[in-house]
Design a protein around this motif. Structure first.
Motif, PDB file in Angstrom:
ATOM      1  N   GLY A  87      41.814  93.286  42.087  1.00 13.42           N
ATOM      2  CA  GLY A  87      41.564  92.261  40.787  1.00 13.42           C
ATOM      3  C   GLY A  87      41.629  92.829  39.484  1.00 13.42           C
ATOM      4  O   GLY A  87      42.083  92.164  38.686  1.00 13.42           O
ATOM      5  N   ALA A  88      40.950  94.224  39.447  1.00 17.61           N
ATOM      6  CA  ALA A  88      40.716  94.739  38.071  1.00 17.61           C
ATOM      7  C   ALA A  88      42.221  95.054  37.466  1.00 17.61           C
ATOM      8  O   ALA A  88      42.531  94.848  36.526  1.00 17.61           O
ATOM      9  CB  ALA A  88      39.784  95.724  37.882  1.00 17.61           C
ATOM     10  N   VAL A  89      43.003  95.657  38.405  1.00 14.14           N
ATOM     11  CA  VAL A  89      44.308  96.113  38.154  1.00 14.14           C
ATOM     12  C   VAL A  89      45.044  94.840  37.633  1.00 14.14           C
ATOM     13  O   VAL A  89      45.714  95.019  36.759  1.00 14.14           O
ATOM     14  CB  VAL A  89      45.233  96.745  39.438  1.00 14.14           C
ATOM     15  N   GLN A  90      44.902  93.736  38.218  1.00 14.70           N
ATOM     16  CA  GLN A  90      45.844  92.614  38.127  1.00 14.70           C
ATOM     17  C   GLN A  90      45.391  92.099  36.528  1.00 14.70           C
ATOM     18  O   GLN A  90      46.295  91.676  36.003  1.00 14.70           O
ATOM     19  CB  GLN A  90      45.569  91.345  38.991  1.00 14.70           C
TER      20      GLN A  90
ATOM     21  N   GLU B  80      57.731  88.623  32.870  1.00  8.99           N
ATOM     22  CA  GLU B  80      57.026  87.772  34.117  1.00  8.99           C
ATOM     23  C   GLU B  80      57.424  88.467  35.577  1.00  8.99           C
ATOM     24  O   GLU B  80      56.570  88.662  36.238  1.00  8.99           O
ATOM     25  CB  GLU B  80      57.166  86.542  34.119  1.00  8.99           C
ATOM     26  N   GLU B  81      58.668  88.615  35.742  1.00  7.18           N
ATOM     27  CA  GLU B  81      59.230  88.996  36.985  1.00  7.18           C
ATOM     28  C   GLU B  81      58.741  90.452  37.008  1.00  7.18           C
ATOM     29  O   GLU B  81      58.416  90.831  38.385  1.00  7.18           O
ATOM     30  CB  GLU B  81      60.738  89.024  36.816  1.00  7.18           C
TER      31      GLU B  81
ATOM     32  N   ARG C 132      47.662  91.899  33.214  1.00  4.89           N
ATOM     33  CA  ARG C 132      48.048  90.416  32.720  1.00  4.89           C
ATOM     34  C   ARG C 132      47.838  90.783  31.176  1.00  4.89           C
ATOM     35  O   ARG C 132      48.519  90.387  30.292  1.00  4.89           O
ATOM     36  CB  ARG C 132      47.185  89.547  33.260  1.00  4.89           C
ATOM     37  N   ASP C 133      46.829  91.326  30.859  1.00  4.10           N
ATOM     38  CA  ASP C 133      46.287  91.781  29.446  1.00  4.10           C
ATOM     39  C   ASP C 133      47.432  92.192  28.633  1.00  4.10           C
ATOM     40  O   ASP C 133      47.808  92.362  27.403  1.00  4.10           O
ATOM     41  CB  ASP C 133      45.032  92.385  29.354  1.00  4.10           C
ATOM     42  N   THR C 134      48.041  93.540  29.409  1.00  3.70           N
ATOM     43  CA  THR C 134      48.750  94.370  28.764  1.00  3.70           C
ATOM     44  C   THR C 134      50.220  93.595  28.298  1.00  3.70           C
ATOM     45  O   THR C 134      50.742  93.718  27.400  1.00  3.70           O
ATOM     46  CB  THR C 134      49.122  95.460  29.420  1.00  3.70           C
TER      47      THR C 134
END
Length: 788
Positions: A580-583, A645-646, A587-589
């Protein structure tokens, strides 16, 4: 037969010959079907009825034999009931009466080999035993140890006996006979002698193999099953060469169906069976034989095969005659065809496939016409190919230095007679899905339509010429315009119309890249490179966009930024297996990258660094990649992704696989540690000095971690687990040895007797001495002799 095949293999025949041949064959087949069908139906029906009648007769004989056996048991039961030595008073008169009763029952049993044992039972208060030809037994012991029924007990028997007004045959069931198992049927004859309710019963025990000896002759060497039913209850069954699965399906069908016809055919578990049913008028029992239909009709099948071979021989004779008649009728027409086809250019074998020989000449003329049309089409297609190749050479900068627009027009019909030039590049979005959903021919058609629509709409500004770029997954358009039409907003309007047309009619989205406008013929290649660079910005801006190179250049310098902190957080989260943290970090990056409006090269560099961070985490954790992760690594090549996004979705999938792998690896290590701790405790719990600190030191962990770890995985503490092992061992020693309580206590690891007794009573609810009394059955006066 060899001559017949050679007749067809060595000669060439047209459809007209086969028309004659099949007409004669159809006549032969019609006669054989009509005559053979009538004879076959009459013959097979008669033979089938004879076989079924024979099987029904055999089943009736078995029925009569069983009725005779049941009658003999009824007469024997009445004789026992009227025997003065076997009355309720006589069988319980004195000690000798039991011996006398057994002797009498042996006499009755010796006269009937069908019965395995005879049991006499009375319900009087003084009659607590059951008398059989093998001995006298207490009623409870008889059912528990001598004849232990799987589904029938003394309580069932005593409860059902008062309501019996006629003999009852229990269904076949498994019985443990003095430690040995056997399937038995039980026949109960109630003894009433004019009283309102039975006061006793004669029980006949019959082994399954005894009944099978009567019914096994029904099958002989054939496969199948024979059942004897009392209503829905199976009294006896016998199967021969049937698989367990088929036998189970047949038995289930027999238990649930009601049969009235003597002979019927049914389908059980996708197999056809013939069912033969005979019902007894004496006791209402049903005798059923179930055999595979193909086996029952074995003799019919043999006769059927002989009949089929005869029909086949007649058919072959008719076939030879049909070939002979067809060849004789076709011979004149064949000579005429050979004369017409002599010397023609088209091979005769191709013309011989036509539906009608009479149309041979017209077909030949049609072939010549088609050849002319094909040559014309080839010339036109070659011109189109030359035009496309010239356009591709022009936009890619492969033309010669002295090659001018007039020369291009003469060679390839590229009429570049206006002053300004611009290149547009159309890319089909989500190209992988496009090639998967559409076949190759449809892909070519859609690309061709895209070229034609763009060329037609480009006529609003000037001349448009298009060609397919197979390596760039789209098409390139060269637009030649006058100065007044060479406005960027006009070109964007044309590109947007093409994009909207394909989105509405074909549900395809396009990304359009537009280069700069030039008034120099030699700068066409530069405009193409700029359009190509513009389409690369689809990675940041997304699909279904019109992107102008001039707008990218005028947007100014991009902000310089590098996500150092996010990269460190990503590395830490991957090592922890926190998916979860990785995702969230990824996303933030990605959101920072998009909002910072960086250049395409910087974005690709940052994305590559994210991939590199993931690989670094895998190397530091020494993770061995499985097949799924290796496949993801092979696909992780940034230019293959159309949008950011891909790429984000793909990186999330990859990180999820890596995190799952790390979590699984941690769980495997925890399982090994837990098993090692349990094994150590199992080997040392008898040692009174074992404690939490000793266990923790043994495995190099702290006492608090050991307690928390063990309880998280077993739901109880380490010391409770040790107490449970000691209590289990002490109970075993109390029940199996004569050791004193002190000896047992020291053996299992306790040193304080009061503590031991308190824990024992807390767990078991009684003291160790009370536990030994219950287990070993000591009388109360001996309890004082048990020393502590």
């Amino acid at each position: 037969m060899r001559k017949l095949f050679g007749f067809f293999g060595n000669r060439r025949w047209t459809n007209r010959f086969y028309h004659y041949l099949f007409s004669y064959i159809l006549l032969v087949v019609t006669l054989l079907v009509f005559v053979g069908g009538v004879v076959y139906k009459s013959f097979v029906t008669t033979l089938s009825h004879e076989i079924e009648s024979s099987t029904v007769s055999t089943m009736s004989k078995i029925k009569d034999d069983m009725d005779t056996r049941i009658g003999e048991m009824n007469r024997m039961a009445m004789q026992i009931a009227s025997n003065s030595l076997l009355t309720p008073y006589k069988v319980s008169e004195d000690a000798y009466s039991s011996y006398r009763t057994v002797a009498e029952l042996k006499k009755y049993k010796s006269t009937n080999l069908f019965v395995n044992d005879i049991v006499l039972y009375y319900t009087c208060p003084s009659c607590t035993s059951m008398y059989s030809s093998s001995g006298t037994y207490d009623s409870n012991n008889f059912y528990n140890y001598i004849y232990n029924y799987e589904h029938w007990s003394l309580e069932h028997f005593v409860t059902a006996l008062p309501s019996m007004d006629s003999p009852v045959m229990r269904p076949l069931e498994r019985v443990d006979i003095s430690g040995k198992s056997a399937n038995m049927s039980t026949y109960i004859y109630p003894i009433s002698n004019n009283s309102a309710k039975p006061y006793g019963a004669v029980v006949f025990l019959i082994e399954e193999r005894t009944i099978n000896q009567l019914i096994q002759n029904v099958l002989g060497r054939n496969r199948g099953s024979v059942f004897i039913l009392n209503g829905r209850d199976i009294i006896a069954r016998h199967s021969n060469s049937e698989s367990e699965q088929n036998e189970a399906h047949v038995q289930q069908w027999v238990e649930t169906q009601t049969m009235t016809a003597p002979v019927s055919e049914v389908k059980i578990n996708n197999h056809r069976y013939t069912v033969i049913h005979v019902k007894s008028d004496f006791n209402g029992w049903s005798y059923i034989t179930v055999m595979p239909s193909e086996q029952v009709m074995n003799k019919v099948d043999q006769s059927r095969k002989l009949f089929n071979w005869t029909i086949a021989a007649v058919f072959m004779l008719g076939l030879l005659m049909a070939v002979s008649f067809s060849e004789r009728n076709y011979r004149p027409l064949k000579k005429l065809i050979a004369a017409i086809s002599h010397g023609q250019r088209t091979p005769f074998t191709a013309l011989s496939k036509k539906s009608n020989d009479i149309d041979l000449i017209s077909d030949y003329v049609s072939e010549i016409s088609k050849e002319c049309e094909g040559l014309t089409h080839k010339l036109q297609s070659q011109a189109s190919i030359v035009k496309e190749q010239s356009l591709l050479r022009l936009v890619k900068g492969s033309t010669k230095e002295n090659e001018q627009p007039d020369t291009m027009a003469a060679i390839s019909s590229l009429h570049l007679d206006k002053s300004h030039y611009v290149v547009l590049l159309y890319l089909i979005d989500n190209y992988n899905q496009f090639i998967q959903e559409y076949p190759k021919s449809m892909q070519e058609l859609l690309k061709y339509s895209l070229i034609k629509v763009t060329e037609e709409l480009s006529s609003e500004l000037g001349n448009g010429f298009g060609a397919e770029l197979t390596d760039d997954r789209g098409i390139v358009i060269l637009l030649n315009m006058n100065e007044e039409s060479a406005k960027l907003e006009h070109i964007k309007n044309v590109a947007d119309k093409v994009k909207q047309f394909f989105k509405q009619d074909f549900h395809l989205t396009l990304t359009v890249g537009i280069g700069d406008i030039y008034d120099n013929f030699s700068m066409i290649h530069q405009s193409f490179l700029q359009a190509k660079q513009a389409t690369r910005y689809r990675f940041i801006r997304g699909r279904d966009k019109v992107i102008c190179y001039n707008e990218l250049r005028s947007s100014g310098k991009s902000e310089k930024w590098y996500p150092v902190e996010l990269e460190l957080q990503l590395l830490k989260a991957i090592k922890q297996g926190n998916g979860g943290a990785v995702q969230n970090i990824i996303r933030d990056t990605m959101e920072h990258i998009v909002t910072k409006q960086m250049s395409l090269e910087a974005v690709e560099f940052f994305c590559f660094n994210i991939v590199n961070t993931m690989m670094k985490a895998m190397m530091e954790l020494n993770i061995e990649t499985d097949q799924g992760i290796e496949q993801l690594l092979e696909n992780m090549y940034i230019p293959r992704f159309e949008t950011i996004e891909e790429l984000e979705s793909f990186i999330n999938d990859f990180c999820r696989n890596v995190c799952d792998h790390i979590v699984h690896k941690k769980e495997s290590k925890n399982f090994v540690l837990l098993e090692r701790i349990k094994a150590y405790i199992n080997d040392n719990f008898r040692d009174s000095t074992i404690d939490l600190n000793r266990i923790a030191d043994t495995f190099g962990i702290s006492g608090s971690y050991a307690t928390r770890f063990f309880k998280d995985h077993t739901d109880y503490s380490i010391m409770r687990y040790i107490d449970q092992l000691r209590m289990d061992e002490s109970k075993k020693l109390i029940g199996s040895t004569e050791w004193t309580l002190k000896e047992i206590m020291l053996e299992v690891g306790y040193v304080d007797s009061t503590n031991f007794i308190r824990k024992f009573k807390k767990i078991e609810g009684i003291t160790p001495m009370e536990y030994r009394k219950i287990i070993k059955g000591y009388p109360s006066e001996l309890e004082a002799e048990i020393n502590i």
